[in-house]
Design a protein around this motif. Structure first.
Motif, PDB file in Angstrom:
ATOM      1  N   GLU A  44      10.195  -9.361   8.544  1.00 14.34           N
ATOM      2  CA  GLU A  44       9.802  -8.078   9.112  1.00 14.34           C
ATOM      3  C   GLU A  44       8.498  -7.604   8.490  1.00 14.34           C
ATOM      4  OE1 GLU A  44      11.584  -3.552   9.684  1.00 14.34           O
ATOM      5  OE2 GLU A  44      12.785  -5.128   8.742  1.00 14.34           O
ATOM      6  N   GLN A  45       7.562  -7.170   9.317  1.00 13.45           N
ATOM      7  CA  GLN A  45       6.262  -6.741   8.853  1.00 13.45           C
ATOM      8  C   GLN A  45       6.237  -5.227   8.687  1.00 13.45           C
ATOM      9  OE1 GLN A  45       3.675  -8.302  11.875  1.00 13.45           O
ATOM     10  NE2 GLN A  45       3.439 -10.247  10.817  1.00 13.45           N
ATOM     11  N   PRO A  46       5.370  -4.730   7.775  1.00  7.08           N
ATOM     12  CA  PRO A  46       5.256  -3.279   7.611  1.00  7.08           C
ATOM     13  C   PRO A  46       4.646  -2.648   8.850  1.00  7.08           C
ATOM     14  CG  PRO A  46       3.534  -4.419   6.376  1.00  7.08           C
ATOM     15  CD  PRO A  46       4.491  -5.467   6.878  1.00  7.08           C
ATOM     16  N   SER A  47       4.831  -1.336   8.984  1.00  8.78           N
ATOM     17  CA  SER A  47       4.266  -0.639  10.137  1.00  8.78           C
ATOM     18  C   SER A  47       2.746  -0.697  10.081  1.00  8.78           C
ATOM     19  CB  SER A  47       4.733   0.818  10.147  1.00  8.78           C
ATOM     20  OG  SER A  47       4.164   1.520   9.052  1.00  8.78           O
ATOM     21  N   VAL A  48       2.134  -0.451  11.245  1.00 11.49           N
ATOM     22  CA  VAL A  48       0.677  -0.496  11.332  1.00 11.49           C
ATOM     23  C   VAL A  48       0.042   0.484  10.353  1.00 11.49           C
ATOM     24  CG1 VAL A  48      -1.280  -0.005  12.847  1.00 11.49           C
ATOM     25  CG2 VAL A  48       0.691  -1.269  13.727  1.00 11.49           C
ATOM     26  N   LEU A  49       0.553   1.718  10.317  1.00  6.04           N
ATOM     27  CA  LEU A  49      -0.029   2.744   9.455  1.00  6.04           C
ATOM     28  C   LEU A  49       0.113   2.380   7.986  1.00  6.04           C
ATOM     29  CD1 LEU A  49      -1.402   5.479   9.232  1.00  6.04           C
ATOM     30  CD2 LEU A  49       0.865   6.555   9.279  1.00  6.04           C
ATOM     31  N   VAL A  50       1.292   1.905   7.596  1.00  7.50           N
ATOM     32  CA  VAL A  50       1.512   1.528   6.185  1.00  7.50           C
ATOM     33  C   VAL A  50       0.583   0.388   5.793  1.00  7.50           C
ATOM     34  CG1 VAL A  50       3.178   0.519   4.583  1.00  7.50           C
ATOM     35  CG2 VAL A  50       3.892   2.340   6.132  1.00  7.50           C
ATOM     36  N   ASP A  51       0.426  -0.571   6.675  1.00  8.07           N
ATOM     37  CA  ASP A  51      -0.448  -1.712   6.397  1.00  8.07           C
ATOM     38  C   ASP A  51      -1.891  -1.266   6.211  1.00  8.07           C
ATOM     39  OD1 ASP A  51      -0.944  -4.348   5.894  1.00  8.07           O
ATOM     40  OD2 ASP A  51      -0.911  -4.996   7.982  1.00  8.07           O
TER      41      ASP A  51
END
Length: 493
Positions: free
Chosen positions: A279-286
């Motif tokens: 699972e990848q982090p959200s766009v904003l968190v990234d």
């Protein structure tokens, strides 16, 4: 292996991750070279549409009764939407792959470019140029796509070639759009001819989006969701792509079957089990996590002072020749096209030179940093020189060629370094640095607006900014190495 054999080899070599270690420049074989050709051509078409309006500004200005301030506002808004679009599209490339991201942006661009013909006043022009700016985000999947297909030894060259050929679309637009307008004007009045002209770049965007979606591959492996699995290596061997020079005597990349990677997976009797997708982090968190990286911030500033300058000059160079020297719209467009057409070799040469010097200096990216510093310093010097050369058309053209070379080569050297800033979050880094270019464009477009027809002072200020960006290279730290470390190493071997 020399630089020439890396770009004009007999066949493609790959590393242990399935990425190409050389470039067969005139090949359209999948997956590596087809992805490269589609990436730069997509960006080229997008750029042609993005800058379809400036070459016709003398006609549009007369038809819509625009003031110089309104034209400047339209130029500013043309890159505003690009900032947000580039920030978002980078992480989306990580999630869905560059092929779908590119196709989606081109379709959005086709709609907005086509609607430009419905503009009836200054406010409408400003609004439509804002939305057309979304297509400028195609730069991110263009560079991301190349970075996914080519190994670290050649990625700077691959990125520079793709970016340079794509950026050339602005120059072609200045040359081609007035000619298309002239053709339509043979049978239509001027106020209709310029509106119909935009149908051409809009249709090109649609055709290119279809080519990306149906003909391209996101990565060397079977599917984008399996890009980090061992399946990539399995497929590379299965397709007969040579890993080293000793394997190349009898195997050509063109021998590879032209079926989609998904088809190869289904017919394989030795299919490799794919691990669960992490699972990848959200766009904003990234994005926020990468903003904490000082190297990313410096690269954003520097790209703003290279690609940002390029976008700002693309917006005004035709109007500069028209108003400063009193040339016709067609002649001004053709002379203005020189700036964009320099991308045929300028940006690519920046990336190639950075890769080459880096092989001479050893591990890390310090060789790339050295070339990066020199190119930015020369860019600043020649931008300042242009402010003293615009008294005559001949001297203006000579210095225009010189500063345009280093402005665009600086874009190439920047993206020879970007892939190494944080390989684990490549999409976010590409999106942020790409957005830095758009932010820089807004700043420099605003400078041109503030100074108006005082082009001398405007170019001088921009030149000083480029010199400051060159000095920022001394603060850049990638993989624990800095440029000063290379200099001290040479002084104290």
């Amino acid at each position: 292996m020399t630089l020439a054999t890396k770009i004009f080899p007999k066949q493609i070599l790959v590393d242990e991750h399935g990425k190409a270690t050389n470039i067969k420049l005139f090949s359209f074989a999948r997956p590596h070279m087809r992805a490269m050709q589609l990436s730069w051509l997509s960006f080229f078409i997008a750029f042609t549409g993005w800058f379809a309006i400036p070459p016709l500004m003398p006609t549009i200005k007369t038809d819509l009764k625009l003031t110089p301030s309104q034209i400047s506002d339209a130029n500013l808004t043309s890159v505003s939407a690009t900032i947000l679009a580039r920030l978002m599209i980078g992480p989306l490339c990580d999630r869905y792959g560059p092929r779908k991201a590119m196709a989606g942006l081109l379709l959005v661009g086709a709609i907005t470019i086509g609607l430009a013909g419905l503009v009836s006043d200054a406010n409408g022009l400003i609004v439509i140029r804002f939305f057309i700016g979304i297509v400028g985000a195609t730069f991110v999947p263009c560079q991301y796509w190349a970075s996914r297909m080519f190994s670290s030894n050649i990625v700077g060259t691959a990125n520079a070639i793709c970016g340079g050929l794509g950026n050339m679309g602005a120059g072609v637009s200045y040359f081609l759009i007035p000619l298309i307008y002239n053709a339509f004007a043979l049978g239509l009045p001027p106020h209709q001819a310029w509106r119909v002209t935009f149908v051409v770049p809009a249709c090109l965007c649609i055709l290119m989006a279809a080519a990306d979606y149906f003909l391209g591959d996101d990565c060397p492996g079977d599917e984008w969701k399996n890009r980090d699995s061992s399946l990539e290596n399995h497929d590379v061997e299965k397709h007969g792509l040579p890993r080293t020079a000793s394997d190349c005597d009898s195997i050509e990349i063109e021998e590879m079957d032209d079926k989609k990677p998904t088809d190869r997976k289904e017919t394989s009797s030795n299919a490799v089990k794919v691990p669960d997708v992490v699972e990848q982090p959200s766009v904003l968190v990234d994005l926020l996590s990468q903003l904490k990286n000082p190297a990313v911030l410096i690269l954003m500033i520097q790209y703003g002072c290279s690609f940002g300058v390029e976008l700002a000059v693309d917006n005004m160079i035709g109007e500069f020749f028209h108003s400063h020297f009193g040339l016709s719209q067609t002649t001004s467009g053709m002379l203005g096209s020189i700036f964009g057409l320099m991308n045929l070799f300028s940006r690519a040469s920046g990336g190639m030179l950075a890769d080459y010097v880096n092989t001479l200096t050893g591990e890390g990216v310090q060789g790339r940093m050295l070339v990066h510093f020199i190119v930015f310093f020369c860019q600043g010097a020649f931008l300042i020189g242009f402010s003293f050369a615009m008294g005559a058309l001949s001297s203006s053209l000579v210095v225009l060629v010189l500063f345009s070379y280093f402005v665009q080569a600086g874009c190439g050297t920047t993206f020879s370094i970007v892939p190494f800033a944080n390989p684990k979050s490549m999409g976010a880094v590409y999106g942020l640095v790409g957005a830095g270019g758009s932010i820089g464009s807004i700043v420099f477009n605003y400078i041109f607006k503030v100074y108006g027809i005082n082009y001398t002072d405007a170019f001088r200020v921009i030149g000083y900014a480029a010199l400051a960006a060159a000095l920022c290279t001394l603060l850049l730290k990638i993989q624990g190495r800095m440029l000063l470390g290379l200099l001290f190493k040479k002084l104290n071997p």
